[in-house]
Design an enzyme around this catalytic site. Structure first.
Site, PDB file in Angstrom:
ATOM      1  N   CYS A  20       0.988  -1.232   0.227  1.00 60.22           N
ATOM      2  CA  CYS A  20       0.161  -0.007  -0.337  1.00 60.22           C
ATOM      3  C   CYS A  20       1.390   1.492  -0.118  1.00 60.22           C
ATOM      4  O   CYS A  20       2.289   1.257   0.554  1.00 60.22           O
ATOM      5  CB  CYS A  20      -1.426   0.035   1.219  1.00 60.22           C
ATOM      6  SG  CYS A  20      -1.819  -1.165   0.975  1.00 60.22           S
ATOM      7  N   ARG A  65     -12.320   0.280  -6.602  1.00 63.13           N
ATOM      8  CA  ARG A  65     -12.313  -0.024  -5.402  1.00 63.13           C
ATOM      9  C   ARG A  65     -11.541   1.190  -5.166  1.00 63.13           C
ATOM     10  O   ARG A  65     -11.652   1.731  -3.873  1.00 63.13           O
ATOM     11  CB  ARG A  65     -10.425  -1.757  -5.357  1.00 63.13           C
ATOM     12  CG  ARG A  65     -11.061  -1.186  -4.228  1.00 63.13           C
ATOM     13  CD  ARG A  65      -9.949  -2.783  -4.132  1.00 63.13           C
ATOM     14  NE  ARG A  65      -8.898  -3.280  -3.182  1.00 63.13           N
ATOM     15  CZ  ARG A  65      -9.093  -4.600  -2.377  1.00 63.13           C
ATOM     16  NH1 ARG A  65      -9.829  -5.718  -3.898  1.00 63.13           N
ATOM     17  NH2 ARG A  65      -8.539  -5.041  -1.553  1.00 63.13           N
TER      18      ARG A  65
END
Ligand code: XMP
Length: 521
Positions: free
Chosen positions: A345, A440
């Site tokens: 991430c 998303r």
């Protein structure tokens, strides 16, 4: 144990329960390595601890571990391996909807011990062709079912005729003919195919393979005696496969808050797709997005809750109490907590948002208990100790990176300088968003280069089977519980006491001042 919790006990000012520790540290976001758990008097042996967890009515796991809905982590093979070990796999949605349906079907129709797509040969091939195939693919076996062009069984090519001396002979000349091949119809395998096959092998001395066919004699699979023996031994294992009421493995699937061309929530499409997933037997649907505390996600959860009142729903991701309350009120049963902790991430760097995971879990766990929803600790887990810490505040963990190097993860193994790796990428990486996951992250389906990716593309070292990785993780969780005297996960949550760790304390926690010959794993 009770003594250590008394207000005047000398341990008390140092090792605090969650409701004291986290508010006392409320100026700082803490993650796994920032804290450690204090041990307690124990009569619990690690091997006697129970790891089962209920995430929603009708959704019960035998181990509290879920594989992440990422396109380099969970498709049918991973979901099968997770469920066989007692956990759950969430099939990602970065694929056409029809493909996701068939991935779910593969899990739900998986018969343990049945090789559903055995390697087959055809009658017109030569034994030389078969030998070349074995050499090229490095097969460790040499017995093959023989099928015609329509997939119908015509015989079995036994390993003792697959020899170089017969290389010029045709398979049709060497095979054991259909009439002499032992078969069972798939519908006759019953509820417990392994017991059925086990009985067959006992009754048929010297036969090691049982072929499975349908009513028209199309080959449907193969059961081997060695697999049956291995599975029969595994049945005595502590953690049973996670199954539904019909004895099928459990399986989850992720969906996004899909929008139509006008930017509105595409309710019809979402309902049709989830309806089809439910028809295939999906056990839980996860509305997976980077920002769960948002109108689109809330509306999606509400639509699904209204249409499927009994379907367990996971939603996320959030890191605030308000986010948990919002999703719980919309109808979610389990809530993913984690924004930016994942190994791939970059949300915190790119968007400047996100909360270190232990603080986020604490903040989310209190309203979750009040609203009677579960918390899933999603991302940032790199070792079993992190899982123990996460489980003091959650009902299960979701892992991506830990499983991405496994054989069962999608993708090929690549060799670089003599080492073996598999690809692992964030669902917010540019490549994954281009392949479909842009929704998303709140972007349009075909992101342009102007869109800022929130994940990276990376490699993970190939690490063998999920069974092996989970065995290590479970061993670690059980050790942690033994140290705290917790017989089950509810007791672990109840008994946990925390203290912060200094940077020097963190260094002390890992091997130091030695020349490491072998890693802990
Ligand atoms: P681990 O640490 O297990 O994390 O590899 C997996 C979790 O990370 C989330 N995820 C992302 N988060 N950008 C993000 O900020 C991304 O590209 C991305 N892809 C996955 C997700 O929650 C997953 O379970």
């Amino acid at each position: 144990m009770a003594a250590a919790r008394q207000s005047d006990h000398p341990d008390k000012p140092f090792y605090q329960p969650a409701e004291e520790f986290f508010p006392a540290n409320n100026k700082l976001g803490l993650t796994f390595d920032d804290i450690t758990l204090a041990t307690l008097y124990s009569e619990i042996l690690p091997r006697d601890t129970q790891l089962d967890t209920t995430l929603a009515e009708g959704l019960h796991l035998n181990i509290p571990v879920i594989s992440s809905d990422m396109d380099t982590v969970t498709e049918a093979r991973m979901a099968i391996a997770m469920a066989l070990n007692g956990g759950l796999g969430l099939i990602h949605y970065n694929m056409p909807e029809r493909q996701q349906l068939s991935e779910v079907s593969r899990v739900k129709n998986h018969v343990h011990g049945l090789i559903q797509e055995p390697i087959k040969v055809t009658p017109d091939e030569s034994i030389g062709d078969v030998l070349a195939l074995i050499e090229q693919k490095k097969f460790g076996f040499s017995t093959f079912p023989v099928v015609d062009k329509k997939g119908r069984l015509v015989g079995l090519l036994s390993g003792h005729v697959v020899k170089p001396r017969y290389a010029k002979k045709k398979v049709s000349e060497a095979l054991t003919p259909r009439a002499q091949v032992h078969t069972v119809r798939k519908k006759d395998l019953g509820k417990d195919p392994i017991a059925r096959a086990d009985k067959f092998f006992t009754e048929h001395i010297g036969i090691h393979k049982l072929l499975v066919v349908d009513d028209d004699d199309h080959l449907q699979g193969l059961i081997t005696m060695s697999d049956v023996e291995r599975i029969t031994q595994e049945r005595n294992a502590q953690f049973k496969p996670a199954r539904d009421a019909h004895f099928h493995l459990i399986c989850g699937a992720a969906v996004s808050a899909t929008r139509n061309a006008f930017g509105e929530l595409d309710r019809e499409r979402i309902l049709n797709h989830v309806g089809a997933l439910v028809e295939r037997g999906v056990d839980v649907v996860a509305v997976s997005t980077a920002h769960g505390h948002s109108k689109g996600v809330g509306d999606t959860v509400k639509v699904l809750r209204d249409a499927f009142p009994k379907l367990p729903l996971i939603a996320g991701n959030v890191t605030s109490a308000a986010g948990v309350e919002f999703l719980a009120d919309c109808g979610a049963n389990a809530i993913k907590v984690g924004q930016g902790p994942g190994s791939i991430c970059t949300t915190r760097i790119v968007a400047g948002v996100g909360i270190p995971q232990m603080t986020a879990l604490y903040v989310c766990s209190r309203p979750a208990a009040k609203k009677k929803v579960s918390i899933l600790a999603d991302g940032g887990i790199t070792k079993s100790g992190d899982i123990v810490k996460a489980l003091t505040l959650s009902q299960a963990v979701i892992c991506g990176g830990i499983f991405a190097g496994c054989n069962e993860a999608p993708g090929e193994v690549v060799e670089i300088s003599g080492k073996f790796y598999k690809q692992y990428r964030g669902m917010g990486s540019f490549a994954a968003m281009k392949a479909g996951s842009a929704a998303r992250y709140g972007h349009l389906p075909n992101p342009t280069l102007k869109v800022a990716p929130e994940g990276v593309e990376a490699l993970k070292e190939a690490c063998g089977s999920v069974d092996r990785v989970l065995a290590q993780l479970i061993g670690g969780i059980q050790s942690g519980m033994g140290y705290l005297g917790a017989a089950n996960l509810a007791q672990l949550r109840e008994l946990a006491r925390y203290i912060r760790v200094s940077p020097a304390g963190m260094r002390e926690a890992a091997p130091h001042d030695v020349v490491e010959l072998k890693t802990g794993s």
